[in-house]
Scaffold this motif. Structure first.
Motif, PDB file in Angstrom:
ATOM      1  N   ARG A  66     -18.090 109.034 130.872  1.00 43.31           N
ATOM      2  CA  ARG A  66     -19.500 109.114 131.246  1.00 43.31           C
ATOM      3  C   ARG A  66     -19.723 108.851 132.726  1.00 43.31           C
ATOM      4  O   ARG A  66     -20.843 109.005 133.214  1.00 43.31           O
ATOM      5  N   ALA A  67     -18.678 108.440 133.468  1.00 46.49           N
ATOM      6  CA  ALA A  67     -18.829 108.110 134.877  1.00 46.49           C
ATOM      7  C   ALA A  67     -19.433 109.253 135.690  1.00 46.49           C
ATOM      8  O   ALA A  67     -20.346 109.024 136.488  1.00 46.49           O
ATOM      9  N   PRO A  68     -18.969 110.509 135.525  1.00 42.59           N
ATOM     10  CA  PRO A  68     -19.591 111.596 136.288  1.00 42.59           C
ATOM     11  C   PRO A  68     -21.069 111.784 135.971  1.00 42.59           C
ATOM     12  O   PRO A  68     -21.855 112.124 136.857  1.00 42.59           O
ATOM     13  N   VAL A  69     -21.463 111.541 134.732  1.00 40.11           N
ATOM     14  CA  VAL A  69     -22.871 111.685 134.351  1.00 40.11           C
ATOM     15  C   VAL A  69     -23.712 110.660 135.096  1.00 40.11           C
ATOM     16  O   VAL A  69     -24.780 110.979 135.637  1.00 40.11           O
ATOM     17  N   PHE A  70     -23.243 109.404 135.134  1.00 38.40           N
ATOM     18  CA  PHE A  70     -23.966 108.364 135.856  1.00 38.40           C
ATOM     19  C   PHE A  70     -24.079 108.710 137.342  1.00 38.40           C
ATOM     20  O   PHE A  70     -25.125 108.524 137.959  1.00 38.40           O
ATOM     21  N   PHE A  71     -23.000 109.208 137.921  1.00 42.60           N
ATOM     22  CA  PHE A  71     -23.010 109.534 139.347  1.00 42.60           C
ATOM     23  C   PHE A  71     -24.005 110.658 139.632  1.00 42.60           C
ATOM     24  O   PHE A  71     -24.812 110.564 140.570  1.00 42.60           O
ATOM     25  N   LEU A  72     -23.961 111.708 138.830  1.00 44.69           N
ATOM     26  CA  LEU A  72     -24.866 112.840 139.026  1.00 44.69           C
ATOM     27  C   LEU A  72     -26.321 112.427 138.826  1.00 44.69           C
ATOM     28  O   LEU A  72     -27.202 112.847 139.586  1.00 44.69           O
ATOM     29  N   LEU A  73     -26.579 111.603 137.824  1.00 43.62           N
ATOM     30  CA  LEU A  73     -27.945 111.139 137.586  1.00 43.62           C
ATOM     31  C   LEU A  73     -28.433 110.259 138.739  1.00 43.62           C
ATOM     32  O   LEU A  73     -29.611 110.339 139.131  1.00 43.62           O
ATOM     33  N   GLY A  74     -27.543 109.422 139.272  1.00 45.98           N
ATOM     34  CA  GLY A  74     -27.932 108.551 140.384  1.00 45.98           C
ATOM     35  C   GLY A  74     -28.268 109.334 141.635  1.00 45.98           C
ATOM     36  O   GLY A  74     -29.320 109.106 142.256  1.00 45.98           O
ATOM     37  N   VAL A  75     -27.397 110.262 142.013  1.00 50.43           N
ATOM     38  CA  VAL A  75     -27.674 111.102 143.182  1.00 50.43           C
ATOM     39  C   VAL A  75     -28.913 111.959 142.923  1.00 50.43           C
ATOM     40  O   VAL A  75     -29.761 112.140 143.809  1.00 50.43           O
ATOM     41  N   GLY A  76     -29.034 112.466 141.711  1.00 54.51           N
ATOM     42  CA  GLY A  76     -30.185 113.292 141.368  1.00 54.51           C
ATOM     43  C   GLY A  76     -31.498 112.531 141.462  1.00 54.51           C
ATOM     44  O   GLY A  76     -32.516 113.087 141.885  1.00 54.51           O
ATOM     45  N   ILE A 112     -25.208 105.127 140.450  1.00 59.77           N
ATOM     46  CA  ILE A 112     -24.046 105.510 141.257  1.00 59.77           C
ATOM     47  C   ILE A 112     -22.994 104.411 141.225  1.00 59.77           C
ATOM     48  O   ILE A 112     -21.802 104.672 141.024  1.00 59.77           O
ATOM     49  N   ALA A 113     -23.416 103.162 141.412  1.00 59.51           N
ATOM     50  CA  ALA A 113     -22.464 102.046 141.394  1.00 59.51           C
ATOM     51  C   ALA A 113     -21.842 101.880 140.016  1.00 59.51           C
ATOM     52  O   ALA A 113     -20.655 101.557 139.893  1.00 59.51           O
ATOM     53  N   LEU A 114     -22.636 102.092 138.966  1.00 61.13           N
ATOM     54  CA  LEU A 114     -22.127 101.954 137.599  1.00 61.13           C
ATOM     55  C   LEU A 114     -21.038 102.974 137.306  1.00 61.13           C
ATOM     56  O   LEU A 114     -20.129 102.726 136.503  1.00 61.13           O
ATOM     57  N   SER A 115     -21.082 104.118 137.961  1.00 62.72           N
ATOM     58  CA  SER A 115     -20.070 105.156 137.737  1.00 62.72           C
ATOM     59  C   SER A 115     -18.738 104.825 138.405  1.00 62.72           C
ATOM     60  O   SER A 115     -17.748 105.526 138.160  1.00 62.72           O
ATOM     61  N   ASP A 116     -18.706 103.793 139.253  1.00 60.34           N
ATOM     62  CA  ASP A 116     -17.490 103.411 139.971  1.00 60.34           C
ATOM     63  C   ASP A 116     -16.844 104.632 140.637  1.00 60.34           C
ATOM     64  O   ASP A 116     -15.719 105.017 140.311  1.00 60.34           O
ATOM     65  N   PRO A 117     -17.542 105.247 141.605  1.00 60.09           N
ATOM     66  CA  PRO A 117     -17.056 106.522 142.153  1.00 60.09           C
ATOM     67  C   PRO A 117     -16.006 106.384 143.250  1.00 60.09           C
ATOM     68  O   PRO A 117     -15.519 107.395 143.748  1.00 60.09           O
ATOM     69  N   GLY A 118     -15.670 105.141 143.635  1.00 62.60           N
ATOM     70  CA  GLY A 118     -14.772 104.938 144.765  1.00 62.60           C
ATOM     71  C   GLY A 118     -13.484 105.744 144.714  1.00 62.60           C
ATOM     72  O   GLY A 118     -13.172 106.487 145.656  1.00 62.60           O
ATOM     73  N   PRO A 119     -12.692 105.631 143.633  1.00 58.42           N
ATOM     74  CA  PRO A 119     -11.434 106.386 143.577  1.00 58.42           C
ATOM     75  C   PRO A 119     -11.627 107.900 143.671  1.00 58.42           C
ATOM     76  O   PRO A 119     -10.842 108.594 144.326  1.00 58.42           O
ATOM     77  N   VAL A 120     -12.689 108.407 143.040  1.00 53.40           N
ATOM     78  CA  VAL A 120     -12.928 109.851 143.070  1.00 53.40           C
ATOM     79  C   VAL A 120     -13.317 110.296 144.472  1.00 53.40           C
ATOM     80  O   VAL A 120     -12.817 111.302 144.983  1.00 53.40           O
ATOM     81  N   LEU A 121     -14.217 109.551 145.112  1.00 52.61           N
ATOM     82  CA  LEU A 121     -14.660 109.914 146.455  1.00 52.61           C
ATOM     83  C   LEU A 121     -13.527 109.817 147.469  1.00 52.61           C
ATOM     84  O   LEU A 121     -13.431 110.645 148.384  1.00 52.61           O
ATOM     85  N   ARG A 122     -12.660 108.827 147.308  1.00 54.10           N
ATOM     86  CA  ARG A 122     -11.521 108.688 148.233  1.00 54.10           C
ATOM     87  C   ARG A 122     -10.592 109.893 148.120  1.00 54.10           C
ATOM     88  O   ARG A 122     -10.084 110.387 149.126  1.00 54.10           O
ATOM     89  N   HIS A 123     -10.358 110.365 146.907  1.00 54.90           N
ATOM     90  CA  HIS A 123      -9.497 111.534 146.735  1.00 54.90           C
ATOM     91  C   HIS A 123     -10.178 112.821 147.188  1.00 54.90           C
ATOM     92  O   HIS A 123      -9.500 113.805 147.501  1.00 54.90           O
ATOM     93  N   GLY A 124     -11.512 112.818 147.228  1.00 53.98           N
ATOM     94  CA  GLY A 124     -12.219 114.014 147.654  1.00 53.98           C
ATOM     95  C   GLY A 124     -12.489 114.060 149.148  1.00 53.98           C
ATOM     96  O   GLY A 124     -12.786 115.134 149.690  1.00 53.98           O
TER      97      GLY A 124
END
Length: 298
Positions: A66-76, A112-124
């Motif tokens: 569900r992490a991508p869903v949280f990230f997309l909803l937060g940015v949205g 956004i914070a709940l999705s823990d996006p750090g590892p994904v953003l670092r790789h991107g």
């Protein structure tokens, strides 16, 4: 992809400049390159990092599905209150303005914070961007603003600052100060909620323990409740800007507008703090359960 993002932004910029009254509600009322660029950059980096991790078979190691869903909803959520016609509504009704700030400072950054996006953003992120963000000076500033005392003071202090009637009116009338206010709320919200919702257990290496985070979310809740109550029960029009510019909903006068807006400050911020507390309590229970099971078995 970056070229397509820039072209789409350029097209929206032209449309908003020449035919603003003919655009649908989901288009910007006033186009902002910083807001658009920031949101699109975040989405592009996240999608790029997700694809790279999936190709390497590392998706299962970065968190729940569900992490991508949280990230997309937060940015949205942040994009929706800053780059659609909702921005116009927030400039013409105090109630909508408080909804906007709740999304910018609480809901969006929280998700956004709940999705823990750090590892994904670092790789991107491209190598040069990672090198630029990894400079010691930047990390020194981040460590300071995420120290518990400055983090707490900044979080509710910014809410208070922009609610001071003369400051609020000036920010709503000055486009530059208005942009500074919005950017500050988003950035501060991200820094605070990343500190609170960090998935690491904490207690060492500069990471806050779960009880310390619980204390912080309680500490920032009380001043927001006080500010909201003061606005809701002011008994007079303390934000004349909305009467001058014209309230979007004619049936809502200054008193009712401030009562609803003050309630959003009270209960909206309190709701997000309570939700964070529930998540932290769940983590405490999860971390303590194995030890309790072992003691029971012995």
């Amino acid at each position: 992809m970056p070229a397509a993002i820039v072209l789409a932004g350029g097209a929206m910029d032209v449309l908003c400049d020449r035919w603003p009254a003919h655009l649908p509600w989901w288009m910007p009322s006033v186009f902002s390159w910083p807001v658009y660029g920031g949101c699109m950059l975040a989405l592009w980096l996240y999608c790029r990092g997700w694809r790279r991790l999936r190709r390497r078979g590392m998706i299962s190691g970065i968190g729940p599905g569900r992490a991508p869903v949280f990230f997309l909803l937060g940015v949205g959520a942040i994009y929706a209150v800053l780059q659609t016609h909702f921005l116009y509504a927030a400039q013409h009704l105090f109630t909508f303005n408080r909804v906007q700030h709740l999304a910018m400072h609480h809901l969006g950054p929280f998700l956004i914070a709940l999705s823990d996006p750090g590892p994904v953003l670092r790789h991107g992120a491209p190598r040069r961007l990672r090198a630029a963000l990894g400079r010691p000076a930047i990390w020194a500033v981040m460590r300071w603003v995420q120290h518990p005392v400055p983090a707490c003071l900044l979080f509710f202090g910014l809410v208070w600052l922009w609610l001071i009637p003369p400051v609020h009116v000036r920010a709503m009338l000055d486009p530059t100060l208005f942009a500074v206010m919005n950017a500050g709320m988003v950035i501060d919200g991200l820094l605070f909620w990343f500190l609170i919702l960090d998935p690491r257990p904490g207690g060492g290496g500069g990471i806050l323990s779960q009880p310390a985070r619980l204390f912080l979310v309680t500490a920032v809740q009380l001043p927001q409740i006080a500010a909201g109550a003061a606005i809701a029960f002011a008994g007079r029009d303390i934000y004349p800007y909305y009467d001058i510019c014209g309230r979007l909903v004619p049936g809502i006068d200054a008193g009712l507008d401030q009562q609803i807006g003050g309630s959003i400050v009270c209960y909206g911020g309190g709701m997000m703090s309570a939700l964070a507390a529930l998540i932290l309590f769940g983590r405490l229970w999860r971390d303590d359960t194995p030890a309790a099971t072992v003691r029971g078995a012995a």
